[in-house]
Motif scaffolding. Sequence first.
Motif, PDB file in Angstrom:
ATOM      1  N   GLY A   1       0.913  -1.151   0.131  1.00  0.00           N
ATOM      2  CA  GLY A   1       0.007  -0.214  -0.009  1.00  0.00           C
ATOM      3  C   GLY A   1       0.999   1.373   0.007  1.00  0.00           C
ATOM      4  N   ASN A   2       0.512   2.221   0.865  1.00  0.00           N
ATOM      5  CA  ASN A   2       1.165   3.495   1.188  1.00  0.00           C
ATOM      6  C   ASN A   2       2.294   3.377   1.930  1.00  0.00           C
ATOM      7  OD1 ASN A   2      -0.030   3.471   3.462  1.00  0.00           O
ATOM      8  ND2 ASN A   2      -1.329   5.445   3.106  1.00  0.00           N
ATOM      9  N   GLN A   3       2.847   2.149   2.393  1.00  0.00           N
ATOM     10  CA  GLN A   3       3.615   2.098   3.479  1.00  0.00           C
ATOM     11  C   GLN A   3       4.795   0.785   2.900  1.00  0.00           C
ATOM     12  OE1 GLN A   3       4.194   4.043   6.170  1.00  0.00           O
ATOM     13  NE2 GLN A   3       6.187   3.140   6.361  1.00  0.00           N
ATOM     14  N   PRO A   4       5.685   1.020   1.956  1.00  0.00           N
ATOM     15  CA  PRO A   4       6.604  -0.225   1.633  1.00  0.00           C
ATOM     16  C   PRO A   4       7.570  -0.371   2.949  1.00  0.00           C
ATOM     17  CG  PRO A   4       6.829   1.870   0.262  1.00  0.00           C
ATOM     18  CD  PRO A   4       5.639   2.259   1.391  1.00  0.00           C
ATOM     19  N   TYR A   5       7.993  -1.573   3.055  1.00  0.00           N
ATOM     20  CA  TYR A   5       8.924  -1.975   4.200  1.00  0.00           C
ATOM     21  C   TYR A   5      10.050  -2.858   3.506  1.00  0.00           C
ATOM     22  CZ  TYR A   5       6.041  -6.075   4.579  1.00  0.00           C
ATOM     23  OH  TYR A   5       5.317  -7.264   4.449  1.00  0.00           O
ATOM     24  N   LEU A   6      11.097  -2.577   4.303  1.00  0.00           N
ATOM     25  CA  LEU A   6      12.420  -3.508   4.085  1.00  0.00           C
ATOM     26  C   LEU A   6      12.202  -4.478   5.076  1.00  0.00           C
ATOM     27  CD1 LEU A   6      15.060  -4.066   2.534  1.00  0.00           C
ATOM     28  CD2 LEU A   6      16.028  -2.501   4.349  1.00  0.00           C
ATOM     29  N   LEU A   7      12.267  -5.657   4.490  1.00  0.00           N
ATOM     30  CA  LEU A   7      12.709  -7.175   5.251  1.00  0.00           C
ATOM     31  C   LEU A   7      13.865  -7.657   4.959  1.00  0.00           C
ATOM     32  CD1 LEU A   7      11.381  -8.722   7.438  1.00  0.00           C
ATOM     33  CD2 LEU A   7      10.011 -10.148   5.814  1.00  0.00           C
ATOM     34  N   GLY A   8      14.568  -8.027   5.954  1.00  0.00           N
ATOM     35  CA  GLY A   8      15.683  -8.933   5.698  1.00  0.00           C
ATOM     36  C   GLY A   8      15.953 -10.027   6.796  1.00  0.00           C
ATOM     37  N   VAL A   9      16.066 -11.170   6.195  1.00  0.00           N
ATOM     38  CA  VAL A   9      16.516 -12.461   7.082  1.00  0.00           C
ATOM     39  C   VAL A   9      17.564 -13.031   6.549  1.00  0.00           C
ATOM     40  CG1 VAL A   9      15.274 -14.356   8.098  1.00  0.00           C
ATOM     41  CG2 VAL A   9      14.084 -12.399   7.452  1.00  0.00           C
ATOM     42  N   MET A  10      18.657 -13.406   7.611  1.00  0.00           N
ATOM     43  CA  MET A  10      19.727 -14.361   7.323  1.00  0.00           C
ATOM     44  C   MET A  10      19.569 -15.537   8.368  1.00  0.00           C
ATOM     45  SD  MET A  10      22.765 -11.478   7.070  1.00  0.00           S
ATOM     46  CE  MET A  10      23.624 -11.651   5.350  1.00  0.00           C
ATOM     47  N   ALA A  11      19.396 -16.706   7.592  1.00  0.00           N
ATOM     48  CA  ALA A  11      19.130 -17.838   8.609  1.00  0.00           C
ATOM     49  C   ALA A  11      19.827 -18.865   8.218  1.00  0.00           C
ATOM     50  CB  ALA A  11      17.553 -18.417   8.080  1.00  0.00           C
ATOM     51  N   SER A  12      20.318 -19.789   9.208  1.00  0.00           N
ATOM     52  CA  SER A  12      21.443 -20.590   9.207  1.00  0.00           C
ATOM     53  C   SER A  12      20.861 -22.030  10.024  1.00  0.00           C
ATOM     54  CB  SER A  12      22.609 -20.246   9.803  1.00  0.00           C
ATOM     55  OG  SER A  12      23.608 -21.276   9.929  1.00  0.00           O
TER      56      SER A  12
ATOM     57  N   THR B   1       7.405 -17.334   7.803  1.00  0.00           N
ATOM     58  CA  THR B   1       6.918 -16.748   9.082  1.00  0.00           C
ATOM     59  C   THR B   1       7.137 -15.458   9.410  1.00  0.00           C
ATOM     60  OG1 THR B   1       6.710 -19.303   9.851  1.00  0.00           O
ATOM     61  CG2 THR B   1       6.616 -17.577  11.571  1.00  0.00           C
ATOM     62  N   ILE B   2       8.441 -15.102   9.577  1.00  0.00           N
ATOM     63  CA  ILE B   2       8.681 -13.696   9.732  1.00  0.00           C
ATOM     64  C   ILE B   2       7.957 -12.746   8.645  1.00  0.00           C
ATOM     65  CG2 ILE B   2      10.828 -11.982   9.691  1.00  0.00           C
ATOM     66  CD1 ILE B   2      12.482 -14.526  10.654  1.00  0.00           C
ATOM     67  N   SER B   3       8.021 -12.981   7.576  1.00  0.00           N
ATOM     68  CA  SER B   3       7.352 -12.285   6.380  1.00  0.00           C
ATOM     69  C   SER B   3       5.856 -12.066   6.895  1.00  0.00           C
ATOM     70  CB  SER B   3       7.443 -12.927   5.196  1.00  0.00           C
ATOM     71  OG  SER B   3       6.848 -12.138   4.337  1.00  0.00           O
ATOM     72  N   GLN B   4       5.119 -13.226   7.088  1.00  0.00           N
ATOM     73  CA  GLN B   4       3.911 -13.078   7.476  1.00  0.00           C
ATOM     74  C   GLN B   4       3.502 -12.330   9.062  1.00  0.00           C
ATOM     75  OE1 GLN B   4       2.141 -17.080   9.159  1.00  0.00           O
ATOM     76  NE2 GLN B   4       0.348 -16.734   7.477  1.00  0.00           N
ATOM     77  N   LYS B   5       4.363 -12.378   9.617  1.00  0.00           N
ATOM     78  CA  LYS B   5       4.212 -11.665  10.967  1.00  0.00           C
ATOM     79  C   LYS B   5       4.478 -10.102  10.597  1.00  0.00           C
ATOM     80  CE  LYS B   5       4.244 -14.964  14.234  1.00  0.00           C
ATOM     81  NZ  LYS B   5       2.593 -15.436  14.604  1.00  0.00           N
ATOM     82  N   SER B   6       5.228  -9.687   9.971  1.00  0.00           N
ATOM     83  CA  SER B   6       5.710  -8.519   9.539  1.00  0.00           C
ATOM     84  C   SER B   6       4.537  -7.918   8.577  1.00  0.00           C
ATOM     85  CB  SER B   6       6.901  -8.489   8.510  1.00  0.00           C
ATOM     86  OG  SER B   6       8.015  -8.865   9.324  1.00  0.00           O
ATOM     87  N   PHE B   7       4.089  -8.526   7.703  1.00  0.00           N
ATOM     88  CA  PHE B   7       2.878  -8.080   6.815  1.00  0.00           C
ATOM     89  C   PHE B   7       1.589  -7.945   7.620  1.00  0.00           C
ATOM     90  CE2 PHE B   7      -0.766  -9.149   4.037  1.00  0.00           C
ATOM     91  CZ  PHE B   7      -0.584  -8.014   3.081  1.00  0.00           C
ATOM     92  N   GLN B   8       1.340  -8.673   8.775  1.00  0.00           N
ATOM     93  CA  GLN B   8       0.206  -8.313   9.647  1.00  0.00           C
ATOM     94  C   GLN B   8       0.513  -7.327  10.374  1.00  0.00           C
ATOM     95  OE1 GLN B   8       0.235 -12.285  11.956  1.00  0.00           O
ATOM     96  NE2 GLN B   8      -1.001 -13.277  10.181  1.00  0.00           N
ATOM     97  N   PHE B   9       1.486  -6.956  10.705  1.00  0.00           N
ATOM     98  CA  PHE B   9       1.967  -5.639  11.485  1.00  0.00           C
ATOM     99  C   PHE B   9       1.740  -4.516  10.482  1.00  0.00           C
ATOM    100  CE2 PHE B   9       4.848  -2.250  12.585  1.00  0.00           C
ATOM    101  CZ  PHE B   9       4.679  -2.081  13.844  1.00  0.00           C
TER     102      PHE B   9
ATOM    103  N   ILE C   1      -1.145  -0.384   8.941  1.00  0.00           N
ATOM    104  CA  ILE C   1      -0.413   1.116   8.807  1.00  0.00           C
ATOM    105  C   ILE C   1      -0.386   1.564   7.230  1.00  0.00           C
ATOM    106  CG2 ILE C   1       1.870   1.978   8.688  1.00  0.00           C
ATOM    107  CD1 ILE C   1       2.495  -0.116  11.239  1.00  0.00           C
ATOM    108  N   ALA C   2      -0.405   0.513   6.384  1.00  0.00           N
ATOM    109  CA  ALA C   2      -0.478   0.622   4.955  1.00  0.00           C
ATOM    110  C   ALA C   2      -1.866   0.878   4.490  1.00  0.00           C
ATOM    111  CB  ALA C   2       0.222  -0.494   4.094  1.00  0.00           C
ATOM    112  N   GLY C   3      -2.854   0.661   5.069  1.00  0.00           N
ATOM    113  CA  GLY C   3      -4.166   0.877   5.006  1.00  0.00           C
ATOM    114  C   GLY C   3      -4.711  -0.142   3.784  1.00  0.00           C
ATOM    115  N   ILE C   4      -4.362  -1.236   3.945  1.00  0.00           N
ATOM    116  CA  ILE C   4      -4.807  -2.293   3.119  1.00  0.00           C
ATOM    117  C   ILE C   4      -5.280  -3.580   3.828  1.00  0.00           C
ATOM    118  CG2 ILE C   4      -3.502  -1.793   1.029  1.00  0.00           C
ATOM    119  CD1 ILE C   4      -1.707  -4.346   1.755  1.00  0.00           C
TER     120      ILE C   4
END
Length: 170
Positions: free
Chosen positions: A131-142, A155-163, A167-170
């Motif tokens: 929406g009107n609130q792009p966000y940067l997400l980065g995960v480094m997993a091992s 899962t981290i992406s899903q939680k971030s998107f729910q947050f 805010i983004a109005g979608i």
Amino acid sequence: HLTEGKDYSIRDLLSYMIRYSDNDATVLLQNHANATIFSQLFMDLKVPVPDFSKEYFITPVDMAKFFRVLYNGTYLSEPNSELALKMLSTSQFSKGIVAGLDQPLTVAHKFGERVIGNTAQLHEFGIVYCGNQPYLLGVMASGSHLDELSEVIRTISQKSFQFYRPIAGI
């Protein structure tokens, strides 16, 4: 995969490197890049310059700098920044950040994976155009299995998107 003996344009190699995380394309680009200009980019962003004769590690904070300058158009020209983001939005990796979104959104992202011995690594960084609130997400997993690491990123992406969704109005 690249075909041995075939000629590729720089744009094609960039596409293979970004869309498929093709290491052969990356090596060809490294071998033909102007080392001075390449090093200057890292120095300008205050990121350690890679020494390709040994293992290179980058931190999430340093990786985020590359996405910030592309998004803000503050290092390359605006058209070149837009081209880079457009290319990043063609990444074929769909098991991490993209999988965590419950609706189709543009994601300009780059992933990398490797397995050394019994240790798998999966890293993904991207700008989610939410929406009107792009966000940067980065995960480094091992861990021990790439599939499990994909699930962690999803899962981290899903939680971030729910947050960010309200805010983004979608």
